[in-house]
Design a protein around this motif. Structure first.
Motif, mmCIF file in Angstrom:
data_model
loop_
_atom_site.group_PDB
_atom_site.id
_atom_site.type_symbol
_atom_site.label_atom_id
_atom_site.label_comp_id
_atom_site.label_asym_id
_atom_site.label_seq_id
_atom_site.Cartn_x
_atom_site.Cartn_y
_atom_site.Cartn_z
ATOM 1 N N ILE A 157 0.850 -1.190 0.000
ATOM 2 C CA ILE A 157 0.000 0.000 0.000
ATOM 3 C C ILE A 157 0.888 1.244 0.000
ATOM 4 O O ILE A 157 1.668 1.444 0.936
ATOM 5 C CB ILE A 157 -0.930 0.024 1.225
ATOM 6 C CG1 ILE A 157 -1.699 -1.308 1.343
ATOM 7 C CG2 ILE A 157 -1.878 1.197 1.151
ATOM 8 C CD1 ILE A 157 -2.556 -1.637 0.159
ATOM 9 N N PRO A 158 0.795 2.088 -1.026
ATOM 10 C CA PRO A 158 1.639 3.288 -1.084
ATOM 11 C C PRO A 158 1.481 4.161 0.153
ATOM 12 O O PRO A 158 0.371 4.447 0.582
ATOM 13 C CB PRO A 158 1.117 4.015 -2.335
ATOM 14 C CG PRO A 158 0.456 2.966 -3.154
ATOM 15 C CD PRO A 158 -0.113 1.998 -2.176
ATOM 16 N N GLY A 159 2.604 4.549 0.736
ATOM 17 C CA GLY A 159 2.583 5.442 1.882
ATOM 18 C C GLY A 159 2.352 4.766 3.216
ATOM 19 O O GLY A 159 2.502 5.396 4.264
ATOM 20 N N ALA A 160 1.975 3.494 3.215
ATOM 21 C CA ALA A 160 1.702 2.779 4.468
ATOM 22 C C ALA A 160 2.922 1.970 4.882
ATOM 23 O O ALA A 160 3.616 1.386 4.038
ATOM 24 C CB ALA A 160 0.499 1.854 4.310
ATOM 25 N N SER A 161 3.189 1.956 6.174
ATOM 26 C CA SER A 161 4.157 0.989 6.680
ATOM 27 C C SER A 161 3.475 -0.365 6.683
ATOM 28 O O SER A 161 2.257 -0.456 6.876
ATOM 29 C CB SER A 161 4.615 1.369 8.090
ATOM 30 O OG SER A 161 5.397 2.543 8.055
ATOM 31 N N MET A 162 4.242 -1.409 6.461
ATOM 32 C CA MET A 162 3.636 -2.734 6.303
ATOM 33 C C MET A 162 4.266 -3.746 7.252
ATOM 34 O O MET A 162 5.484 -3.753 7.446
ATOM 35 C CB MET A 162 3.759 -3.181 4.848
ATOM 36 C CG MET A 162 2.798 -2.439 3.934
ATOM 37 S SD MET A 162 3.279 -2.488 2.182
ATOM 38 C CE MET A 162 4.587 -1.285 2.159
ATOM 39 N N LEU A 163 3.410 -4.563 7.808
ATOM 40 C CA LEU A 163 3.839 -5.611 8.728
ATOM 41 C C LEU A 163 3.451 -6.942 8.087
ATOM 42 O O LEU A 163 2.288 -7.337 8.123
ATOM 43 C CB LEU A 163 3.162 -5.439 10.081
ATOM 44 C CG LEU A 163 3.694 -6.279 11.238
ATOM 45 C CD1 LEU A 163 5.121 -5.891 11.577
ATOM 46 C CD2 LEU A 163 2.819 -6.104 12.466
ATOM 47 N N LYS A 164 4.425 -7.609 7.497
ATOM 48 C CA LYS A 164 4.152 -8.847 6.767
ATOM 49 C C LYS A 164 4.809 -10.021 7.478
ATOM 50 O O LYS A 164 5.760 -9.856 8.245
ATOM 51 C CB LYS A 164 4.686 -8.751 5.335
ATOM 52 C CG LYS A 164 4.123 -7.580 4.538
ATOM 53 C CD LYS A 164 4.633 -7.610 3.107
ATOM 54 C CE LYS A 164 4.057 -6.471 2.287
ATOM 55 N NZ LYS A 164 4.457 -6.532 0.869
ATOM 56 N N ILE A 165 4.297 -11.199 7.197
ATOM 57 C CA ILE A 165 4.963 -12.380 7.743
ATOM 58 C C ILE A 165 6.218 -12.661 6.929
ATOM 59 O O ILE A 165 6.281 -12.369 5.725
ATOM 60 C CB ILE A 165 4.044 -13.626 7.743
ATOM 61 C CG1 ILE A 165 3.689 -14.053 6.312
ATOM 62 C CG2 ILE A 165 2.821 -13.396 8.576
ATOM 63 C CD1 ILE A 165 3.141 -15.448 6.217
ATOM 64 N N ASP A 166 7.205 -13.216 7.568
ATOM 65 C CA ASP A 166 8.433 -13.604 6.874
ATOM 66 C C ASP A 166 8.207 -14.990 6.276
ATOM 67 O O ASP A 166 8.594 -15.998 6.851
ATOM 68 C CB ASP A 166 9.607 -13.606 7.857
ATOM 69 C CG ASP A 166 10.947 -13.792 7.164
ATOM 70 O OD1 ASP A 166 10.942 -14.139 5.960
ATOM 71 O OD2 ASP A 166 11.979 -13.605 7.815
ATOM 72 N N ALA A 167 7.542 -15.009 5.101
ATOM 73 C CA ALA A 167 7.179 -16.287 4.475
ATOM 74 C C ALA A 167 8.413 -17.093 4.117
ATOM 75 O O ALA A 167 8.406 -18.326 4.164
ATOM 76 C CB ALA A 167 6.325 -16.033 3.231
#
Length: 733
Positions: free
Chosen positions: A127-137
């Motif tokens: 998402i542009p401009g958003a910080s992202m919290l993703k899993i480390d797949a």
């Protein structure tokens, strides 16, 4: 770089001291009975409690009610009107949860448009401009594969997933990468990616395909099947069992997600825990950092996952693998060096510590049951029967605690299984299955407790009674009185209600009409004042000089709106708030209709002449069918009534009780058009009427006619008229 907890708390304390306590929101769509969304919300609410900040849940819940709205997404989109300052200082978003309803490009634009509001997204989309919290797949699959290769020495792998899920496609990529890193080849025909949802029939087909391609007995051609989800793994194990293939002795099967299915599977699943609670908590911390340091660059953090080792990969769990070591609660040396009587006394003492509320006689019965299961192997486990009785007796005097019993099972296994260290593996696995059945029994008891709490007969009957009271209400005051009583009955501490003077298709400009508890003297001056924009709603109504958590519910009946409500959250059972929303909306509709407060949109409704000009019946076989009596009038009437929906041929065929092919053929004969084309043209005629009325923006017309987005609507409009909506308006004004 992440801030220290002390730095966050200092910043938040200063905001609070200045009378501007931080408020964050959450938005996403999910079946909110499902543990993923609930774990996210639990994690966020716990973080908000720990950091002493406010929380507004703007999430949408689907597929938990018989009363789901057909055009759910259009109602949910109204929530975005609230996602601005000063109502919220930042948002945790779950953009990927909208994948079932919208195209990815439209989703990314929708959430990207929240800028410059600080946002943190917990899904897999960028998402542009958003910080992202993703899993480390990558590390998740790596840890899973490393365990299978290094511990079990497996070399022949298969993979099953669904191609319509981007996360599952990534897991396949990581799986293939790990094969390459470990010098292993992908076996031809060993990867099956369904182009379908994760439904049992499609999963069964995928495993049938694997079983047709390979001999899955005794690890002859495949050692282990990696699946992209526990749902796939659990159903796959059942399908293999129907074919006489046992997991893990014939082939290992592992999952991903650590869902409910992982514990209740026929063979408990080795899987990856995506730590939803921790991620929800971490998302709030990351959002606080972003609010504190708005100039900080956008971050993408990859959250580590946990490998959960269970039986389906071929492992014995820790309590078994520790048999005979000093880490076990009863060492192997003590087992062999003492008499059976001494051993039994020691077992009684240790078991009594695990089940302190059980009598000595009960503990003795448990040990008798254990040895009977080991050496007699009766059809029905005596130990399982004992455990079931223990839980039933426990429930009579205490609130059921699933964590307590799960921990008790782990400790009991660590106590008893070392005794079997000299026995054959088959006996150990037999006892493993009994302990697994115990765990499943706890899960079932917990599920019954949850259902009993959620569907308590008194509570359901009470809601039914209140529904009758709501529907019998003759005015707003009677509705408010009913609402006061129902909130108390459902243990909801409070609500603030904003209602418009009339009900209309457009989102309302409401006034604050009702609060529970009653608004303080300080707030009385704000009662009955208009709220010009949803994000300008006065938060003073929530405050009451303390931190708050509230649930937003937009009030609507069909496609017309009254206003909205903020319910103070005590339970995270989102269905509770939505049931109240539904009852309240129906009652408001009755009163508004009685008082003439509904703005009917007759000015833009389709006229018969508009419908007739679209009809060009085929010259062949245009007589109506006597069996189905499917006529032009009935078909066009149905389609006109469902202009808000996307065209669903199967649903329409089901309505007329005909086959899909018959419906398509008959539509051509009766109108000269396919069902899809006829529905589309009716929508465009309605759009023309709405454009002429000059009451609706393009975005609202697009939404009200069931188009995916405004751009798609404009393209379809131009295809049918030769002009864009704006140019058509210029020519027809």
């Amino acid at each position: 770089m992440a801030l220290k907890i002390s730095e966050r708390k200092l910043f938040l304390a200063e905001r609070k001291k200045a009378g501007k306590r931080v408020t964050i929101g959450f938005t996403g769509i999910a079946d909110l009975r499902h543990f993923i969304a609930l774990e996210y919300i639990k994690g966020m609410m716990k973080a908000c409690t720990d950091y002493d900040i406010n929380f507004i849940n703007m999430g949408g819940a689907v597929r938990y009610s018989l009363f789901d709205d057909i055009n759910f997404i259009s109602h949910y989109m109204k929530n975005f009107k609230f996602m601005k300052e000063p109502l919220v200082d930042g948002m945790v978003t779950w953009a990927a949860s909208l994948s079932e309803f919208m195209e990815q490009k439209a989703i990314i634009k929708l959430f990207g448009d929240l800028q410059p509001l600080p946002t943190v997204d917990i899904g897999h989309m960028d998402i542009p401009g958003a910080s992202m919290l993703k899993i480390d797949a990558n590390s998740a699959v790596k840890s899973l594969m490393r365990h299978l290769i290094q511990v079990h020495h497996y070399k022949k792998f298969a993979f099953v997933g669904t191609d319509i899920s981007e996360p599952q496609r990534r897991r396949l990529f990581n799986f293939q990468h790990e094969l390459e890193v470990n010098g292993l080849q992908q076996i031809e025909g060993s990867v099956v990616m369904m182009n379908k949802k994760m439904e049992a029939k499609y999963i069964d087909e995928a495993f049938d395909k694997l079983a047709s391609n390979f001999d899955l007995h005794e690890k002859k051609e495949i050692d282990a099947i990696i699946t992209a989800s526990d749902i796939i793994a659990a159903e796959g194990i059942e399908q293999l069992s129907r074919r006489g293939i046992s997991v893990p002795s014939d082939v290992a099967v592992v999952g991903f997600n650590n869902w409910y299915e992982s514990i209740t599977s026929r063979s408990p699943l080795t899987t990856i825990d995506l730590v939803y609670f921790k991620r929800g908590y971490a998302a709030v911390e990351l959002l606080i950092d972003k609010i504190l340091m708005p100039a900080q660059k956008v971050e993408t953090l990859y959250f580590p996952t946990d490998l959960i080792v269970r039986q389906s990969c071929g492992c014995l769990e820790q309590s078994v693998s520790l048999s005979g070591t000093s880490e076990a609660s009863l060492s192997a040396e003590s087992d062999t060096d003492n008499s059976e009587d001494t051993l039994r006394k020691r077992l009684v003492i240790n078991a009594k510590a695990i089940f302190p509320y059980e009598s000595d006689e009960s503990i003795s019965k448990m040990l008798d049951a254990f040895f009977a299961d080991v050496y007699d192997k009766q059809k029905e486990s005596r130990m399982l029967q004992w455990f079931q009785n223990v839980m039933q007796n426990y429930r009579k005097t205490r609130e059921f605690d699933s964590d307590h019993f799960q921990n008790a099972i782990s400790t009991l296994r660590a106590l008893l299984l070392p005794i079997l260290k000299n026995e054959k593996g088959v006996i150990v696995f037999y006892m493993e299955n009994i302990f697994h059945q115990m765990r499943t029994l706890v899960s079932v008891f917990q599920k019954y407790e949850s259902i009993a709490d959620r569907e308590n007969p008194y509570r359901i009957n009470n809601i039914s009674g209140q529904a009758i009271n709501f529907l019998s209400a003759q005015n707003l005051e009677q509705i408010f009185e009913t609402l006061r009583f129902q909130l108390s009955e459902l243990d909801i501490p409070g609500v603030v209600l904003a209602l418009s003077d009339s009900m209309s298709h457009s989102f309302p400009l409401p006034k604050i009409e009702f609060t529970f508890p009653e608004a303080s003297e300080k707030l009385q001056s704000l009662m009955h004042t208009s709220v010009p924009e949803p994000h300008l709603f006065p938060k003073e109504f929530f405050d009451r000089d303390k931190r708050y958590s509230v649930m937003l519910e937009v009030l609507h009946h069909a496609d017309q709106y009254f206003g909205y409500a903020f319910f103070e959250m005590k339970t995270i059972n989102i269905a509770t708030y939505d049931v109240i929303r539904m009852l309240l909306s129906n009652a408001l509709y009755t009163v508004y209709k009685k008082e003439g407060k509904i703005k009917y949109a007759t000015s833009y409704e389709l006229e018969e002449s508009q419908i007739q000009q679209l009809i060009q019946p085929s010259s062949e076989n245009t007589e109506s069918n006597g069996r189905t009596r499917l006529t032009v009038e009935k078909l066009t009437a149905y389609l006109t009534e469902h202009l808000r929906e996307m065209t669903d041929i199967d649903k329409i065929a089901g309505h007329f009780m005909v086959s899909r092919s018959y419906l398509s053929k008959k539509s051509k004969e009766l109108t000269g058009l396919s069902v899809q084309t006829l529905h589309e043209k009716l929508k465009i005629e309605q759009a023309k009427n709405m454009l002429k009325s000059e009451k609706f923006p393009l975005s609202e017309i697009s939404e009200m006619l069931g188009f995916k987005n405004q751009n798609y609507f404009s393209n379809v409009f131009k295809k049918n008229t030769g002009l864009s909506p704006k140019n058509w308006m210029k020519n027809n004004s």
